[in-house]
Motif scaffolding. Structure first.
Motif: not given
Length: 258
Positions: A172-177, A235-239
């Protein structure tokens, strides 16, 4: 040991000037050229900048770097992700392995298997597995993208629809919240949208440098995949967002506290 305030100052100057020089930084920050070069190498591995002769520039977020360049960024992180991903594979499985540096590292981990059915749109992955294992290798058709030896386009996507996979491993190129999973180009995004509909388990391989970045194409919401693998606790917000989307998150086990 790297000096975080110095790294922060380097990034501040880069954001302001778009281009920084080793000699200027060394003089202004009262350190050696070698120290600055080491700092720039570290920041490049984090995806924060791109080194050039004598200095660095901002990364081009909407243009993916050639495979040769990307393979030098965070190699240990990609090896960790590959090792975790290989732990999901069992003899006799049917797999799709997407193009990318982390998926190429995964392919290297699969050479010990001998009875896999592997479909891939990466000429490098196909060659590696064909030369170093007796697994069945199927290469998709498509238009050759020369910067990473990937086959992409409508013929690739249509071909992928012919099979059902136990696991589809995808980069994947990026993971945005807020947006979710993102890519640099539409053809690879279309392929990944197809793969999640044709597999029992869709696994995205994302080293820690992919989080908090935003690229050009919105590929998939978190809820569209079953599993995400990273090299560090995310990070917690992503989790929390991934947990809400019922995504299984796999990261290395942390050592117990003393």
């Amino acid at each position: 040991m790297l000096n975080q305030p110095r790294l922060d100052e380097i990034l501040r100057r880069l954001s302001q000037d778009q281009r920084i020089l080793v000699a200027d930084l060394a003089q202004d920050l009262h350190v050696s050229d070698e120290t600055i070069r080491r700092d720039l190498k570290h920041l490049e591995e984090q995806g924060k900048l791109r080194r050039i002769h004598g200095g660095a520039i901002l990364p081009r977020n909407n243009v993916e770097q050639p495979l040769e360049v990307r393979s030098k960024i965070k190699p240990q992180a990609k090896a960790q992700v590959a090792q975790l991903a290989a732990g999901l594979v069992r003899e006799g499985m049917s797999l799709f392995i997407d193009t990318g540096t982390t998926t190429l590292a995964l392919a290297g981990r699969l050479t010990g298997f001998q009875q896999l059915n592997v479909v891939t749109n990466s000429l490098d992955i196909a060659q590696l597995l064909a030369q170093q294992s007796s697994n069945r290798i199927i290469v998709t058709p498509g238009d050759l993208r020369r910067n990473d030896n990937a086959l992409i386009g409508p013929h690739t996507t249509e071909f992928a629809l012919q099979f059902h996979y136990d696991i589809a491993f995808m980069g994947i190129g990026a993971v945005d919240l807020e947006i979710g999973l993102m890519d640099y180009e539409e053809p690879e995004a279309l392929l990944r949208r197809t793969l999640v509909r044709r597999c029992q388990r869709s696994v995205v391989l994302a080293d820690d440098g992919k989080f908090g970045r935003r690229t050009f194409v919105s590929t998939l919401p978190f809820a569209a995949i079953t599993t995400l693998i990273s090299n560090k606790p995310i990070p917690g917000d992503y989790h929390a967002r991934l947990e809400q989307a019922n995504v299984d998150v796999i990261t290395p086990r942390m050592p117990p506290a003393d």
